[in-house]
Design an enzyme around this catalytic site. Sequence first.
Site, PDB file in Angstrom:
ATOM      1  N   CYS A  24     -43.800  -3.068  -1.534  1.00  0.00           N
ATOM      2  CA  CYS A  24     -43.615  -3.103  -2.990  1.00  0.00           C
ATOM      3  C   CYS A  24     -42.905  -1.856  -3.500  1.00  0.00           C
ATOM      4  O   CYS A  24     -43.498  -1.014  -4.198  1.00  0.00           O
ATOM      5  CB  CYS A  24     -44.971  -3.254  -3.666  1.00  0.00           C
ATOM      6  N   GLY A  47     -32.730  15.673  19.810  1.00  0.00           N
ATOM      7  CA  GLY A  47     -33.719  14.620  19.562  1.00  0.00           C
ATOM      8  C   GLY A  47     -32.993  13.290  19.530  1.00  0.00           C
ATOM      9  O   GLY A  47     -32.971  12.527  20.498  1.00  0.00           O
TER      10      GLY A  47
HETATM   11  N1  PLP Z   1     -34.673  21.413  16.466  1.00  0.00           N
HETATM   12  C1  PLP Z   1     -35.132  21.622  15.216  1.00  0.00           C
HETATM   13  C2  PLP Z   1     -35.633  22.976  14.883  1.00  0.00           C
HETATM   14  C3  PLP Z   1     -35.135  20.597  14.280  1.00  0.00           C
HETATM   15  O1  PLP Z   1     -35.596  20.828  13.057  1.00  0.00           O
HETATM   16  C4  PLP Z   1     -34.645  19.326  14.651  1.00  0.00           C
HETATM   17  C5  PLP Z   1     -34.625  18.220  13.688  1.00  0.00           C
HETATM   18  O2  PLP Z   1     -34.863  18.293  12.539  1.00  0.00           O
HETATM   19  C6  PLP Z   1     -34.189  19.132  15.960  1.00  0.00           C
HETATM   20  C7  PLP Z   1     -34.217  20.190  16.839  1.00  0.00           C
HETATM   21  C8  PLP Z   1     -33.686  17.816  16.446  1.00  0.00           C
HETATM   22  O3  PLP Z   1     -32.605  17.333  15.726  1.00  0.00           O
HETATM   23  P1  PLP Z   1     -31.798  16.073  16.217  1.00  0.00           P
HETATM   24  O4  PLP Z   1     -32.747  14.962  16.393  1.00  0.00           O
HETATM   25  O5  PLP Z   1     -30.815  15.821  15.132  1.00  0.00           O
HETATM   26  O6  PLP Z   1     -31.145  16.454  17.511  1.00  0.00           O
END
Ligand code: PLP
Length: 706
Positions: free
Chosen positions: A353, A284
């Site tokens: 706030c 991600g």
């Molecule tokens: N896959 C799973 C199951 C996740 O829970 C997450 C993030 O929490 C990701 C992928 C993506 O993680 P990142 O953005 O750190 O690559």
Amino acid sequence: MRKSSFNGESSFQYKRGELFCEDTSISQIADEIGTPLYLYSNRALIDNYERLKGAFKRVSPLICYSLKANDNLTLCRILAHLGAGADIVSGGELYKALLAGFSPKRIVFAGVGKTRKEMELALREDIFMFNIESRGELELLENLSSELHRKTRVSLRINPDIDPDTHPYVRTGLKQNKFGLQMEKAEELYLKLRDSKNISPKGIHFHLGSQITRIDPYLKCVDKMAEFISHLRKEGVDLEYMDMGGGFGIGYRGKESPLDIEELASRIAPLIREHELKLIMEPGRYLTGNAGIMVTQILYRKRGKERQFLIVDAGMNDLIRPALYGAYHEIKKLRQPSKTSPMEVIDLVGPVCESTDFFAKDRNLPRSAQGEYLALMDTGAYGFSMASSYNARPLPPEVLVKGEKWTLIRRREVYRDLVRTEAISLEEKNVIPSYTIPFVKLQGTGNDFIVVDNRANLIKDPGALAKKVCSRKEDVGADGLLLLEESQKAYFKMRIFNPDGSEAEMCGNGARCIAQFAYLKDIAGRRCTIETLGGTIRCQIQGKKVKIGMEKPRDLRLNLRLSLKGEIYEGHYLNTGVPHFILFASRVEEVALEELAPLIRRHPKFRPQGTNVDFVQVTKGNTLKVRTYERGVEDETLACGTGAVASALVGSLTCGVSSPVRVRMKGGDLFIYFERGKDNNFSQVFLEGEARVAFEGKISEEAENV
Ligand code: PLP
């Protein structure tokens, strides 16, 4: 050191003393659409994806972008187009992933709390893989698969109990975390699934956590999982896939090392091949994190007892990472500081706030003044996707930059959006009687309008109300009543009622006034679209000036001869949203408008709808002097937008004037921009002029009841 990069170069660089995203000045965008705003580099996004794909090319993994990092449809679509799949955790993310164009064959679905409805939706789409996190979830999926006569592909998510050495809130692979199954439990379930009619165990899944910058937790885990897979194979469970989750860390601080993705790939690929597995990953942050920034403006400098605060117009509702995890984001001024700029230690805080509403504490920054723009770097992941409207603050817009071009990929929310899904209960509706209708009187180059926000359908009989309130001697007085209503096609709909109660199709000056009104009341932004009976028009607001794109003119009839009171008058007919008949005169002041115009307006040639009438004089350069008689008003008005456009276009065809044409009317000047093609065709027709508020008021109960 890897930052947002293209051939190793950051997409965010100072050029000519200003911070640019690719080849676009960021402050220009901020000036145009306001702050706070999120902005993404197309180039950085593509580069991140290609780099990851390149690093792992020996095992051609399925790269499933983790939508939770940033589920903007445009960014998702770019990644889908590059060949990425999607990692989703909810029905909403499934919906967005499909809308963005990800193939269901490349979607994996994780999450500890999938509901029956979410599972059903995903089953019906026949997504690639369910990553299952508990026995209960597996049982439900098996039942649903049986009901729907499916054989569902499943990976079990293992909790490997490995410390990824990252922030405690983003560790997910430790035994105290809620995620995944203990290995013993997983083995039990895998063995059970050997005989399942409706579930096909296909793979193993793990996700250690987020923002992991060392490769050893991954290596340790892949090793452990490979061993587990070998063991399961001996037991007759032949898994094909290893899904290593996401978590690849990026470099938030200049001196901080991100995860060495090439090194990780070179160590993992041989293991994957050795065990004859196929690799899935779910990055991600790695893909979007450094491709995005948030831009904010300094509202105030404030000296506290112990600290210097810079208060900005973005809050923790826009970017919650610092408040939630104490996350660090580099801060850059959009105006490049000189090497000798004085430094100061500040706290960068927002208007929300809460004491946790901060972006930086004790940060040493070049001194910044009130009104300056700042960029919070590396906010493309878990920035907008975690934003909320806390403190009733509308969500910020998102912009995509491609070279010298930028596009609004999410408009700024307006106050109306804050209540879009709310309804005041019937019981409470009448508790506070509302007998008055607020209005704003605006004037656009001499045309004046009463503008009412009628999205709640307050006005039962607009024609009757227009007749009453437009009356100059007895009431507010105006050239028309404009109602702003909901639209399915555009930001809003404009309805125009003449003082005689009739409804008009379109009015250029009216459109400019209502656009200004919508902007001032935060119903729409500086750029918007308006649905009218004469078509949809585009608007752009710059201070008091409003520019509108006009519909393509139609029904041109040049050199029409009319017989009036025994004399022949020659003119030209053109519909620029409403019909206009143009007559040229050497001195418009001397034309007997009061006598001629009503006859032309109702001339048999223009039946049944009649026409507006414009008397036009060509003065020096590209300037016209125009007097207009308007249908409905049944009188000469101080200015008419569609009349000015018709005059300029016909002037271009018959008298050689060229764009931009200045049209002088009694109420002021309008500017007409256009492109003239072959066969008397016009395109890119724009009308520009002032539109400003005269006063605001309330229409009384009596008027409402007409
Ligand atoms: N896959 C799973 C199951 C996740 O829970 C997450 C993030 O929490 C990701 C992928 C993506 O993680 P990142 O953005 O750190 O690559």
